[in-house]
Design a protein around this motif. Structure first.
Motif, PDB file in Angstrom:
ATOM      1  N   GLY A 186      30.853  23.837  51.170  1.00 41.41           N
ATOM      2  CA  GLY A 186      29.486  23.909  51.689  1.00 41.41           C
ATOM      3  C   GLY A 186      28.566  22.832  51.165  1.00 41.41           C
ATOM      4  N   THR A 191      22.801  24.475  60.157  1.00 37.84           N
ATOM      5  CA  THR A 191      23.575  25.440  59.358  1.00 37.84           C
ATOM      6  C   THR A 191      22.677  25.992  58.269  1.00 37.84           C
ATOM      7  OG1 THR A 191      24.413  23.608  58.026  1.00 37.84           O
ATOM      8  CG2 THR A 191      25.840  24.428  59.787  1.00 37.84           C
ATOM      9  N   THR A 192      22.964  27.215  57.828  1.00 35.19           N
ATOM     10  CA  THR A 192      22.040  27.901  56.917  1.00 35.19           C
ATOM     11  C   THR A 192      22.757  28.475  55.689  1.00 35.19           C
ATOM     12  OG1 THR A 192      22.274  30.122  57.846  1.00 35.19           O
ATOM     13  CG2 THR A 192      20.715  28.632  58.961  1.00 35.19           C
ATOM     14  N   VAL A 223      31.268  21.996  61.034  1.00 37.66           N
ATOM     15  CA  VAL A 223      30.376  22.729  60.143  1.00 37.66           C
ATOM     16  C   VAL A 223      31.197  23.221  58.956  1.00 37.66           C
ATOM     17  CG1 VAL A 223      29.218  24.959  59.986  1.00 37.66           C
ATOM     18  CG2 VAL A 223      28.805  23.502  61.976  1.00 37.66           C
ATOM     19  N   ARG A 256      23.797  31.166  68.512  1.00 45.12           N
ATOM     20  CA  ARG A 256      23.872  31.385  67.072  1.00 45.12           C
ATOM     21  C   ARG A 256      25.237  32.008  66.782  1.00 45.12           C
ATOM     22  NH1 ARG A 256      19.403  32.663  63.503  1.00 45.12           N
ATOM     23  NH2 ARG A 256      18.123  33.170  65.303  1.00 45.12           N
ATOM     24  N   HIS A 296      27.260  33.589  63.495  1.00 43.77           N
ATOM     25  CA  HIS A 296      27.253  33.905  62.064  1.00 43.77           C
ATOM     26  C   HIS A 296      28.682  33.812  61.535  1.00 43.77           C
ATOM     27  CE1 HIS A 296      25.905  35.515  58.292  1.00 43.77           C
ATOM     28  NE2 HIS A 296      26.923  36.356  58.312  1.00 43.77           N
ATOM     29  N   ALA A 313      26.195  27.467  53.637  1.00 46.84           N
ATOM     30  CA  ALA A 313      26.080  26.012  53.798  1.00 46.84           C
ATOM     31  C   ALA A 313      25.074  25.553  52.761  1.00 46.84           C
ATOM     32  CB  ALA A 313      25.612  25.658  55.200  1.00 46.84           C
ATOM     33  N   SER A 368      25.794  19.090  56.123  1.00 47.76           N
ATOM     34  CA  SER A 368      25.176  18.902  57.438  1.00 47.76           C
ATOM     35  C   SER A 368      26.255  18.868  58.503  1.00 47.76           C
ATOM     36  CB  SER A 368      24.423  17.577  57.468  1.00 47.76           C
ATOM     37  OG  SER A 368      23.309  17.645  56.635  1.00 47.76           O
ATOM     38  N   PRO A 369      25.959  19.396  59.681  1.00 45.07           N
ATOM     39  CA  PRO A 369      26.930  19.334  60.767  1.00 45.07           C
ATOM     40  C   PRO A 369      27.125  17.897  61.261  1.00 45.07           C
ATOM     41  CG  PRO A 369      25.151  20.911  61.235  1.00 45.07           C
ATOM     42  CD  PRO A 369      24.720  20.077  60.072  1.00 45.07           C
ATOM     43  N   MET A 405      31.359  25.505  55.223  1.00 45.77           N
ATOM     44  CA  MET A 405      30.735  26.562  54.419  1.00 45.77           C
ATOM     45  C   MET A 405      31.492  26.704  53.094  1.00 45.77           C
ATOM     46  SD  MET A 405      28.294  28.212  56.247  1.00 45.77           S
ATOM     47  CE  MET A 405      27.704  27.990  57.944  1.00 45.77           C
ATOM     48  N   SER A 446      25.133  30.908  58.842  1.00 41.17           N
ATOM     49  CA  SER A 446      25.022  30.802  60.298  1.00 41.17           C
ATOM     50  C   SER A 446      25.075  29.355  60.760  1.00 41.17           C
ATOM     51  CB  SER A 446      23.704  31.422  60.787  1.00 41.17           C
ATOM     52  OG  SER A 446      23.802  32.820  60.843  1.00 41.17           O
ATOM     53  N   ALA A 447      25.625  29.172  61.948  1.00 40.36           N
ATOM     54  CA  ALA A 447      25.466  27.919  62.682  1.00 40.36           C
ATOM     55  C   ALA A 447      24.605  28.261  63.888  1.00 40.36           C
ATOM     56  CB  ALA A 447      26.812  27.374  63.121  1.00 40.36           C
TER      57      ALA A 447
END
Lengths: 490, 490
Positions: B312, B239-240, B279, B258, B260, B265, B269-270, B281, B244-245
């Motif tokens: 997140g 995750t970003t 996930v 991917r 979005h 995040a 952590s997933p 956020m 995004s995942a």
């Protein structure tokens, strides 16, 4: 005991601890200072270059050109060629920065400048090249041989400045471009109150031993200290990402005064002349003239419509009682794409009266640093703009343009950020991966050489026959003048 | 040739270059990988600890406890004591972080966690302790001797994760907490669209050779990759900071899918269980259950009033078909000071149905990471909150509280971020500079030891007789269980 506060006198309650993080206690640490005395310059070589470096780009005029006496060593007059790889050196032969495939080339170029290599040019004093890098190290390199004398990482942060060198000290400025989440929310509610670098990484001025690179003392700041400070008469003048101007004792880091102006100094370094300090901020976009003794505002001016990172990007240049500043201004979407103008303005240095304003033109918005660092030489202002990717020459007194030179193949991120350098009748510009020699009277390109990598907000530092440069690819480059301008220096 | 793209197969157009900045080309570089094979574990020692590390905190339950077989070496059962200084090691004896005099202790503590030392705890696999540090290095340390096997800095960025270790690879996650100016302005206009880490530093997953620390490949991401990814069945789930995942092939970094989702995040952590990826956020505050095969959203839930960095921050814990997540929520000024609640919520893992919500209480807003990482063991949820500086134990099925334990002397920045660890009938908590042993049935404190420095979002990683920890002061600590809990381990 290792962690105690220093004995340094501190005015107004400012504490100056002696050990910052990163002045690694462990000699096995990769961040421990490396000192190689065998690479110190010889006595003859130590006479090459100026005896001090007091401002970003070498002086309030930003013309980093230093002729040599006839007694200087032959190598210095003839020029030397070397490339020194810094800690994260990326191949000079690679024309693409890291992440171009992910961020796009337009964004990847300034990211490499901001987090990887040298944002500004280098300083040369006494036969030694001093460089700060975003790899978190500062370097002292033998100007003749290109060999390392010392490297030091006094703190875990990007070093974006042009090292000041005075007496036995080298002054580094630490800070990076990030905002933490609390300041992102603050910007939403009151933009001028948001601080860049506040509570995100370690900010401040680090005074190093000039000879060995050991940390002497440091002065922490709350906002980032990305801009190079200015030195005058035993004092350092600092601007920060949370809108402060600060004056400290250059000997021991003791606070002399602090004036919270508001806004953000991005990469705008102060200039000191005639007892006044000139300081520029963005977001709350003003050029301030402060009393160097007290920090009090004597006058303030602005650039009409200054926008985005505008005034706080650009270091004002001062010469002949005139202050020159530029900024991106008047954002406008054209065909769905954001555009900006670049305006250059001259102020009377003692009163702040506007003398003239010159519109360099409108162009597409570029990422990161958006202005051009002005340089003044012999009554002429030379300045670029990455928005238009062109340099112009203007009459210092009237703002009348002499010429305009578009940078060839400027690329998506734009070119024209760094100050030109005037030396022996030629104008030199470092932009993109190239060095250019121009006719200063006509703007005609005389010659160019491809160095590789990328020059960010980099000015050519010319000492005798050599141009010294900092590179976004994390190298320090030395290029003989005769390679860039073979007609004038055969 | 040095700079070319790798031969790694790349799905869906993702390019996976082989050389990132910082994988220093120059063997003299301080960032060059150091490999000391003489410190590899002996064959007997290599049996100590689990054979893989697939999630932050060791598993989807976040209980990093690993008993040893009777055949394990004596030292491992008895426990070892060592402190390994990382690259910017700050004296453990210093109870104040850098900058406390400038930023205030409340802000200086998380800054030291975010830019100086270890944000999370450590991983232990096959007799080796793996640690990521914000000093930009990852470390492999002999679990028995505390000696360095390798250190490596694959990129110039903070490494905030808990290294995953599977087969012959160690996976690191790079990204820092900063927003660049463009994203600060984007947040102002549309908060959920602002990306953390976008075009500011180098983000992504770095796959290192487990034995030597050499870079194998990396997968760059646009937003930061601060959260530790999760591994399942040959794939990594990432995750970003720009919402995004992402799923990639753990063998070669090739993109699989991917999605979005939007939002940010931070450090969440997933978790992967039963073919679903969980996930979380913030800003656009949702917990998502994604199909692990395709990345499609199966369900999403939220926590009512989730605010600030809320959801997140926190890694969801999964056990027995139940997902547990918490977040700060419902900001309110009380007596002019901002306060927040911490709400814990349990969801049916397959349908997203809310099973229960527990209010941990309201407290003053704290800087940086604001939740507590939940841990599930034997039908009980153990979770803290720095807003209330207390841990609670809740029935996994009903949310009914068993007990509440206030952290002693929690300090201004709050305590209670890290997941507890249950081992052999005792609950262990790392918070502030201390390790605590609690009775898991009553929450009664049994014993504590002062380690020094500070534990950020750190869980005790327990392998046999030793607790291994990452420290904000940039150390890895090994503490025998018998020191923390002498009554149970005399």
């Amino acid at each position: 005991a290792l962690c105690c506060l220093g004995s340094t006198a501190a005015v107004a309650g400012t504490r100056v601890p002696m050990l910052p993080p990163g002045n690694a206690l462990n000699p096995q640490s990769p961040f421990a200072t490396l000192y190689l005395p065998e690479n110190l310059p010889s006595a003859a070589d130590a006479s090459v270059g100026p005896s001090a470096w007091t401002h970003a780009y070498g002086s309030p005029q930003h013309n980093a050109a230093f002729p040599l006496p006839a007694s200087a060593p032959l190598w210095a007059r003839a020029g030397v060629h070397w490339n020194f790889p810094e800690a994260r050196a990326w191949p000079l032969s690679d024309d693409k920065p890291f992440g171009a495939g992910v961020y796009g080339i337009k964004e990847a170029l300034p990211v490499q400048t901001q987090f990887y290599g040298n944002a500004l040019g280098v300083s040369v004093v006494g036969g030694v090249v001093f460089a700060e890098s975003d790899d978190m190290f500062a370097y002292a390199i033998n100007a003749h041989t290109g060999k390392l004398i010392w490297r030091s990482s006094p703190v875990g942060n990007t070093l974006m400045g042009n090292p000041l060198v005075v007496g036995d000290k080298v002054y580094l400025s630490a800070g990076n471009v990030g905002f933490n989440f609390a300041n992102v929310m603050r910007f939403k509610n009151n933009p001028a109150s948001a601080g860049r670098g506040v509570n995100i990484s370690y900010n401040g001025i680090y005074a190093m031993d000039r000879k060995t690179g050991a940390l002497d003392w440091y002065f922490p700041t709350r906002g980032d200290a990305m801009p190079t400070p200015a030195y005058d008469a035993g004092r350092l003048f600092i601007t920060t990402g949370n809108g402060s101007a600060v004056c400290i004792d250059a000997t021991n880091g003791a606070l002399i005064w602090r004036n919270h102006l508001g806004g953000i100094a991005n990469m705008s370094s102060p200039a000191v002349a005639d007892g006044r300090v000139y300081v520029a901020m963005s977001v709350k976009p003003f050029l301030y003239a402060l009393d160097a003794r007290t920090g009090k505002v004597l006058w303030r001016g602005t650039i009409p419509g200054a926008a985005n990172t505008g005034m706080g990007d650009v270091s004002p240049a001062v010469s002949d009682g005139i202050v020159v500043q530029d900024a991106v201004a008047n954002p406008m979407d054209i065909a769905g794409k954001p555009t900006l103008e670049t305006l250059v303005r001259a102020f009377d240095a003692s009163t702040g009266k506007v003398l003239w304003t010159y519109d360099m033109g409108r162009g597409h918005k570029v990422p990161a640093f958006k202005g051009g660092v002005p340089m003044i030489h012999d009554g002429v202002v030379y300045v670029g703009s990455p928005v238009t990717s062109a340099y112009v020459a203007l009459n210092l007194k009237t703002g009348k343009p002499y010429w305009r030179w578009p940078v060839p193949n400027a690329g998506a991120a734009g070119a024209g950020r760094g100050a030109p350098t005037y030396y022996a009748g030629t104008l030199y510009v470092a932009t993109g991966p190239n060095l250019y020699a121009l006719n200063p009277k006509t703007g005609r390109e005389l010659h160019s050489v491809h160095v590789g990598g990328r020059f960010g907000i980099v000015n050519p530092t010319i000492v005798g026959g050599t141009i010294y440069l900092g590179n976004s690819w994390d190298w320090v480059n030395a290029v003989p003048l005769r390679e860039v301008n073979p007609a004038a220096h055969p």
